[in-house]
Each structure stands twice: as C-alpha cells, then as structure tokens.
Design an enzyme around this catalytic site. Structure first.
Site, PDB file in Angstrom:
ATOM      1  N   LYS A  54       0.848  -1.203   0.000  1.00  0.00           N
ATOM      2  CA  LYS A  54       0.000   0.000   0.000  1.00  0.00           C
ATOM      3  C   LYS A  54       0.879   1.247   0.000  1.00  0.00           C
ATOM      4  O   LYS A  54       0.622   2.204  -0.738  1.00  0.00           O
ATOM      5  CB  LYS A  54      -0.939  -0.007   1.207  1.00  0.00           C
ATOM      6  CG  LYS A  54      -2.050  -1.043   1.098  1.00  0.00           C
ATOM      7  CD  LYS A  54      -2.828  -1.238   2.396  1.00  0.00           C
ATOM      8  CE  LYS A  54      -3.834  -2.376   2.237  1.00  0.00           C
ATOM      9  NZ  LYS A  54      -4.603  -2.657   3.455  1.00  0.00           N
ATOM     10  N   GLN A  98      -4.399  -1.611   9.719  1.00  0.00           N
ATOM     11  CA  GLN A  98      -4.467  -2.929   9.087  1.00  0.00           C
ATOM     12  C   GLN A  98      -5.127  -3.938  10.016  1.00  0.00           C
ATOM     13  O   GLN A  98      -4.793  -4.028  11.204  1.00  0.00           O
ATOM     14  CB  GLN A  98      -3.039  -3.388   8.696  1.00  0.00           C
ATOM     15  CG  GLN A  98      -2.985  -4.666   7.888  1.00  0.00           C
ATOM     16  CD  GLN A  98      -3.621  -4.542   6.499  1.00  0.00           C
ATOM     17  OE1 GLN A  98      -3.689  -3.470   5.919  1.00  0.00           O
ATOM     18  NE2 GLN A  98      -4.085  -5.659   5.971  1.00  0.00           N
ATOM     19  N   ASP A 121     -10.579   3.304   4.234  1.00  0.00           N
ATOM     20  CA  ASP A 121     -10.974   1.889   4.137  1.00  0.00           C
ATOM     21  C   ASP A 121     -12.497   1.748   3.985  1.00  0.00           C
ATOM     22  O   ASP A 121     -12.980   0.691   3.593  1.00  0.00           O
ATOM     23  CB  ASP A 121     -10.577   1.143   5.417  1.00  0.00           C
ATOM     24  CG  ASP A 121      -9.300   0.326   5.256  1.00  0.00           C
ATOM     25  OD1 ASP A 121      -9.015  -0.106   4.129  1.00  0.00           O
ATOM     26  OD2 ASP A 121      -8.611   0.117   6.276  1.00  0.00           O
TER      27      ASP A 121
HETATM   28  N1  GUN Z   1      -7.248  -6.634   6.167  1.00  0.00           N
HETATM   29  C1  GUN Z   1      -7.658  -7.307   5.072  1.00  0.00           C
HETATM   30  N2  GUN Z   1      -8.131  -6.458   4.145  1.00  0.00           N
HETATM   31  C2  GUN Z   1      -8.015  -5.224   4.664  1.00  0.00           C
HETATM   32  C3  GUN Z   1      -8.323  -3.933   4.174  1.00  0.00           C
HETATM   33  O1  GUN Z   1      -8.838  -3.727   3.069  1.00  0.00           O
HETATM   34  N3  GUN Z   1      -8.040  -2.903   5.011  1.00  0.00           N
HETATM   35  C4  GUN Z   1      -7.510  -3.087   6.254  1.00  0.00           C
HETATM   36  N4  GUN Z   1      -7.279  -2.015   7.000  1.00  0.00           N
HETATM   37  N5  GUN Z   1      -7.220  -4.278   6.731  1.00  0.00           N
HETATM   38  C5  GUN Z   1      -7.470  -5.339   5.935  1.00  0.00           C
END
Ligand code: GUN
Length: 288
Positions: A54, A98, A121
């Site tokens: 990311k 995350q 998100d």
């Molecule tokens: N864990 C798995 N997918 C995601 C996501 O799209 N965002 C976040 N913050 N954690 C995740």
C-alpha cells in the site's frame, strides 16, 4: 469457448495512471500532497506485505505514505490515542489500521475512532451507513474495485441476478449494496444457505468471497455467467487459489477473474482513489 479473463492487473494499472495524473494536478494547484497513514500492529507476515505494498503504491501515485509500526503487545488505549493524533494531523488525509488486530484490541472501537473524513478503508459505521442509504461516502476498497472491474468490462447489471457468496463487513455486505445500487437483483449467501449450488446456478454475476479454497465449482456456474473471485487461499502444496475452482469455472463462464491478477490489484487501486478523494475533500473544507 472458455471464458475471457478479466485482467485486474491491467485495469488497475490504467486507473492508477489516471489517479497519478489527478494527484499531480491537485498538488500543482494546492501545494498539498495527499498522505496515507498506515498503522500495522504486530508481526503478521501477510499484513506486513499488504501494508508495504500500500505504501509503495502511494509513492508511485505521487502521494506520501507514512507507516507506523507498533508491537503486538500494544494496549488498546495506545492505539486509540494514535488514531486521535492522526485525526488531528492536517498533513494526513487517509488513515488505515491494518486488520486483523491482536486479541487485546477491539477492532470496532479502533474503526469508530477514525474520523469518517479520513476513513479511506470505508469501514467506519458512518461510511457503512452512507453506503446503505445511497449517500456519498468512502466505499470499501475491494467491493469498489469489483464494481470498477464490472464497469470496465461493460457488464450490464440492471435487472440481472447477482449472487454474492460470503457476508463479511469488508466484502460481502458492501458489494451486495453496490450491486443493488446498480439495479441488480441481489442474493447474499453464506455458510447456512440451503442449496448453495442451486442458488449460484441461477446467477448472471457471481461474487465469491468466502475464504475457502475452490469451494465454488464449475458445475455451479450458469453458462456465460460473470465470475468474480475475491478469494486468496494458499494450498498445502504452496499454490495460490481463489474461492472458485478456476479451470472448471472458466470452461463454462462468460468472463472470470484469475487469482492472482483479478480482484487483488484493484483493492490498492481503490485505496489510492479514496486517499486522493479524502485530500480533495479536506482541501475544499479548509478553504471554505
Ligand atoms: N485486512 C484485510 N483487508 C483489509 C483492508 O482492506 N483494510 C484493512 N485495513 N485491513 C485489511
């Protein structure tokens, strides 16, 4: 004729190029560089890779990336304090914590602490509520990416039967709402759905997001259907497979996403999109 492949890598790259261009224009006009703060708690190797990717994608799009690593033993209070600090930091436009988080931390508390203005998100209840009621707001990245794939492939959703397998807050529920907003007739299935193969067989569009390797079989797919596979599962032999038995399904479907290279690249793409949108909105708000 086997299904044509929906190339998420190529579609994602095309959208990222547009985002990069819009980011450059925004920065030139305002002097602001969009910034994503990503918080990683603990040592989960998969999460570490996701967060690193990311950050890299942000930099490639001309944005700033700030990664904050915390030990797995971090108390909930400390993470909540960090989120409060990031909310107040005007140089940060998007905040991502995350998931999953260690057991001592309640995920919903952390998600609710993030300012909805920075909720790139799209997991905050305010964002979820806006999606439910059809108001503008941040849309979770994977469902949003799925919609973009369908748009790029010019899949007509109006009046079609879309069957979503899996009811998570991150994928199943939001993708069902997005398909509904596009006038599809949506069935949301899960582990207790009776005659799941029969329900999937009636679908024009199938979205598989259950997290079980190759659960959706080719015999479940209606000839010509569009198949979107959200799964990423590692088999004991090391192979990476989706939630759909790919070769079987490919023989009957009209279009299908591969794993990897289908939905995966779209998630980070839409995170970049949301981060730019967050920066645009915050810049506008601070001017008025
Ligand atoms: N864990 C798995 N997918 C995601 C996501 O799209 N965002 C976040 N913050 N954690 C995740």
């Amino acid at each position: 004729m086997p299904a044509s492949l929906i190339d998420g890598k190529a579609i994602g790259a095309a959208i990222r190029a547009e985002i990069k261009e819009r980011t450059a224009q925004f920065t030139q006009r305002t002097g602001i560089v969009p910034c994503l703060a990503a918080v990683l708690v603990g040592e989960d190797p998969a999460s570490r890779v996701y967060v690193r990717n990311k950050g890299k994608a942000c930099v490639e799009a001309g944005m700033l990336s700030r990664q904050i690593d915390l030990p797995a033993s971090t108390p909930e209070e400390e993470l909540l304090d960090l989120v409060v600090q990031l909310n107040a930091d005007e140089s940060v436009h998007g905040i991502l914590v995350q998931l999953p988080l260690p057991d001592q931390i309640e995920e919903s508390k952390v998600i609710e602490a993030i300012s909805p203005e920075k909720d790139v998100d799209g997991f905050h209840p305010v964002s979820a509520g806006r999606l439910l009621t059809g108001q503008a707001g941040f849309v979770p990245c994977t469902p949003y990416g799925i919609l973009k794939l369908l748009d790029y492939e010019k899949v007509d959703l109006k009046g079609k039967h879309a069957v979503v397998v899996g009811r998570s807050n991150i994928v199943g529920k939001p993708v069902a709402l997005l398909l509904l907003a596009r006038h599809a007739t949506v069935t949301l299935c899960h582990s207790r759905t009776q005659d799941l193969p029969g329900v999937v067989r009636s679908a024009d569009v199938v979205v598989a997001a259950v997290g079980r390797a190759e659960m959706v079989r080719g015999s479940w797919i209606r000839p010509g259907a569009v198949v979107i596979d959200v799964g990423i599962n590692r088999l004991p032999d090391g192979r990476l497979v989706g939630d759909v038995a790919f070769e079987e399904a490919r023989a009957v479907a009209g279009k299908i996403t591969p794993v990897p290279g289908g939905v995966g690249p779209m998630t980070i793409t839409m995170l970049l999109h949301n981060t730019l949108e967050a920066a645009l909105l915050q810049a506008e708000r601070s001017r008025s």
